[in-house]
Scaffold this active site. Sequence first.
Site, PDB file in Angstrom:
ATOM      1  N   TYR A  30       0.837  -1.207   0.000  1.00 32.17           N
ATOM      2  CA  TYR A  30       0.000   0.000   0.000  1.00 32.17           C
ATOM      3  C   TYR A  30       0.866   1.249   0.000  1.00 32.17           C
ATOM      4  CZ  TYR A  30      -3.806   3.204   0.831  1.00 32.17           C
ATOM      5  OH  TYR A  30      -4.709   4.222   0.679  1.00 32.17           O
ATOM      6  N   PHE A  82      -7.153  21.317 -24.559  1.00 26.94           N
ATOM      7  CA  PHE A  82      -7.538  19.912 -24.636  1.00 26.94           C
ATOM      8  C   PHE A  82      -8.778  19.753 -23.764  1.00 26.94           C
ATOM      9  CE2 PHE A  82      -7.774  15.475 -23.540  1.00 26.94           C
ATOM     10  CZ  PHE A  82      -7.884  14.966 -24.818  1.00 26.94           C
ATOM     11  N   THR A  83      -9.670  18.851 -24.184  1.00 29.20           N
ATOM     12  CA  THR A  83     -11.000  18.732 -23.561  1.00 29.20           C
ATOM     13  C   THR A  83     -10.951  18.622 -22.031  1.00 29.20           C
ATOM     14  OG1 THR A  83     -10.882  16.369 -24.021  1.00 29.20           O
ATOM     15  CG2 THR A  83     -12.065  17.717 -25.624  1.00 29.20           C
ATOM     16  N   ASP A 117       1.807  20.116 -20.562  1.00 31.02           N
ATOM     17  CA  ASP A 117       1.066  18.882 -20.831  1.00 31.02           C
ATOM     18  C   ASP A 117       1.985  18.036 -21.696  1.00 31.02           C
ATOM     19  OD1 ASP A 117      -0.440  16.811 -21.823  1.00 31.02           O
ATOM     20  OD2 ASP A 117      -2.283  17.981 -21.961  1.00 31.02           O
ATOM     21  N   LYS A 140      -0.147   7.476 -23.501  1.00 27.02           N
ATOM     22  CA  LYS A 140       0.253   7.766 -24.880  1.00 27.02           C
ATOM     23  C   LYS A 140       1.747   7.461 -25.054  1.00 27.02           C
ATOM     24  CE  LYS A 140      -3.686  10.292 -24.415  1.00 27.02           C
ATOM     25  NZ  LYS A 140      -4.474  10.325 -23.188  1.00 27.02           N
ATOM     26  N   ARG A 189     -13.305  15.269 -33.941  1.00 29.41           N
ATOM     27  CA  ARG A 189     -12.622  16.332 -33.205  1.00 29.41           C
ATOM     28  C   ARG A 189     -13.064  17.628 -33.872  1.00 29.41           C
ATOM     29  NH1 ARG A 189      -9.806  14.511 -28.398  1.00 29.41           N
ATOM     30  NH2 ARG A 189     -11.982  14.663 -27.907  1.00 29.41           N
ATOM     31  N   PHE A 243     -18.846  14.736 -26.253  1.00 30.80           N
ATOM     32  CA  PHE A 243     -18.465  13.858 -27.369  1.00 30.80           C
ATOM     33  C   PHE A 243     -18.397  12.387 -26.977  1.00 30.80           C
ATOM     34  CE2 PHE A 243     -14.057  13.273 -25.997  1.00 30.80           C
ATOM     35  CZ  PHE A 243     -13.883  14.367 -25.158  1.00 30.80           C
TER      36      PHE A 243
HETATM   37  N1  F0G Z   1      -3.764  15.910 -22.410  1.00 29.36           N
HETATM   38  C1  F0G Z   1      -3.750  15.496 -23.686  1.00 29.36           C
HETATM   39  C2  F0G Z   1      -2.990  16.267 -24.702  1.00 29.36           C
HETATM   40  C3  F0G Z   1      -4.455  14.340 -24.051  1.00 29.36           C
HETATM   41  O1  F0G Z   1      -4.447  13.951 -25.311  1.00 29.36           O
HETATM   42  C4  F0G Z   1      -5.181  13.635 -23.061  1.00 29.36           C
HETATM   43  C5  F0G Z   1      -5.971  12.462 -23.414  1.00 29.36           C
HETATM   44  C6  F0G Z   1      -5.160  14.106 -21.747  1.00 29.36           C
HETATM   45  C7  F0G Z   1      -4.436  15.247 -21.461  1.00 29.36           C
HETATM   46  C8  F0G Z   1      -5.924  13.434 -20.646  1.00 29.36           C
HETATM   47  O2  F0G Z   1      -5.304  12.262 -20.286  1.00 29.36           O
HETATM   48  O3  F0G Z   1      -6.965  10.492 -20.900  1.00 29.36           O
HETATM   49  O4  F0G Z   1      -5.031   9.999 -19.419  1.00 29.36           O
HETATM   50  O5  F0G Z   1      -6.905  11.364 -18.600  1.00 29.36           O
HETATM   51  N2  F0G Z   1      -6.263  12.179 -24.579  1.00 29.36           N
HETATM   52  C9  F0G Z   1      -6.982  11.018 -25.052  1.00 29.36           C
HETATM   53  C10 F0G Z   1      -7.160  11.129 -26.540  1.00 29.36           C
HETATM   54  C11 F0G Z   1      -8.234  10.714 -24.331  1.00 29.36           C
HETATM   55  O6  F0G Z   1      -7.857  10.265 -27.084  1.00 29.36           O
HETATM   56  O7  F0G Z   1      -6.613  12.033 -27.161  1.00 29.36           O
HETATM   57  P1  F0G Z   1      -6.116  10.970 -19.774  1.00 29.36           P
END
Ligand code: F0G
Length: 460
Positions: free
Chosen positions: A76, A128-129, A219, A262, A386, A452
Site C-alpha cells: 500500500y 484539450f477537452t 502537458d 500515450k 474532433r 463527445f
Molecule cells: N492531455 C492530452 C494532450 C491528451 O491527449 C489527453 C488524453 C489528456 C491530457 C488526458 O489524459 O486520458 O489519461 O486522462 N487524450 C486522449 C485522446 C483521451 O484520445 O486524445 P487521460
Amino acid sequence: MKTMIRKSWAEPYKIKMVELLTMISHTQRNKAIHEAGYNTFLLRSENVYIDLLTDSGTSAMSDRQWAGMMMGDEAYAGSRNFYHLEEVVREIYGYKYLVPTHQGRGAENILSKILIKKGDIIPGNMYFTTTRLHQELAGGKFEDVIIAEAHDPENEFPFKGNIDMDKLERCIKKYSAKRIPYVSMATSVNMAGGQPISVANLKELRALTKKHGILVIHDMTRVAENAHFIQQRERGYANKSIKAIVKEICSYTDGATMSAKKDALVNIGGFLAINDRDIFEEARNMVVIYEGLHTYGGLAGRDMEAMAIGIRESVNDNHMHARVGQVVYLGEKMMSYGVPIVRPIGGHGIFVDAKRFLPHIPQHQFPAQTLAAEIFLDSGVRTMERGVVSAGRKANGENYYPKLELVRFTIPRRVYTQAHMDVIAESTARVFERREFINGLKMVYEPKYLRFFQARFAPL
Ligand code: F0G
C-alpha cells in the site's frame, strides 16, 4: 552527411504474440452504428475491425514491460516501483517531484485545484477537452494563445503548436500577471492535429513568463513525438537524440501533467511532476483524496513499473522514427487519393478535414461526426470526431464553433502494420468517392460534461 540518414522506419521490434481481429458484415455494422447513436465512442469494440479511436492506453507493451508487470510490489505504501518511476522521471524528464495519478486527468484535477482561483485566466496553446474542463471547474477561464496558423488545416508551418508571444503578452497586460497562475503549454498539440512546438518558441515563453513570475505547466502527454519533429525540423537539433531534446523541452517548464497512456506506452497511468517543493507538498496531500496514497496514486505497483520501463523506451530514436514514420505513411497514402488532411502530418494520427471532405454539410449538422460514422460503416475502421461536438459549450451555454472540424485517425503505438494502414487509406478513399451522397446528423441526446463521449445522433 545527409545520405547517411536512414529513411526507412521498419519497426524496431518483432511480434511475439498476436490478438485476432474480427470483421462483421456491412449489415451488422449498420445495426451497430445505429445502436451506438452514430457515436463511435458508443460502439462495442468487438464490432470494430481496426480501432483508431485513440492512441490512449491502446499501445502494445514490450516483453520488458510485461516482465516488469511481474515485478509489481503491491505494498500500500512505499512500493519499490514508485521509487523506480520517480528515478526515471527525474532522469528522463528532469522534474524534481513526482505524484502518480491513475491517468492524465487525475493530475489535471489536482493541479487545477491547487493553482487556480476563481476568476483566474489560463492561457494555453489550444485547449484539450479534459484539461480545459478541469481549469473551468476550478474557477478559471482558458484563453487560446496558439499561433493563428494552427487553426488553418492547410497551412504548412512546421511548428503549428507554437504560442503567439504577442497574444500572450496582450493577455498578461489585459488581465495582469496576478490573475494568471500559469501558462498551459502542450507539446504535440492534440486538437491542432498533433502539431509540435519549437525549442525557439519555448525559450521565448520561458523568458516572458520569468519576467512576470508566471509558471509554465507542460502537458507532456506526447513530448517524445514533439521531440522527434524538433529533431527533424529545427535548426541545430538534427544530431541531438530524442532523449536529449525531451529533457531540454522539460527544462523550460516548471512542472507537468502526464497521461502516460500515450508516449509512455502503458495501458493505464499518469502523473503530476513539479519542481516547486510547496506545490508538491500540496499535491502529495491532495492526491490522497482523489486518487490514492502518494506512492501509488490510483495505480497498482505493476502499472508504475511498466510505466517506468515504457518511458525509457519512448525516448529511443528508432522507436520514435518508426512510430511517426507509420503515421506519415498513412497520411501520404491518403493524400495520394486526394483525401483532405491536416498538414503537416502530425505525430499521433491523421486528421481528416471534414469541412473540405463534406463541404455540403454545415457545421451544425456535424460533418466530422457524420464522416466518422460513414468510415465505420464502410470498413469497420473506428475513428473519432474532433470538431464541434468535442468543442462543447461555453460556460454561458453557447456552442463553441471551432475552426477545425476534423476526424482523427489515431494510431496506437506498435499495434498495427503497414498493411492495416493500406486498408484504412483505401476505405477512406472509397467514402471520399461517394461523399456527395452523404447526409449530416442531428444530436438527439447531449450529456452535460465532455459531450463527445456519450452524445447520441440520428441521420437527417
Ligand atoms: N492531455 C492530452 C494532450 C491528451 O491527449 C489527453 C488524453 C489528456 C491530457 C488526458 O489524459 O486520458 O489519461 O486522462 N487524450 C486522449 C485522446 C483521451 O484520445 O486524445 P487521460
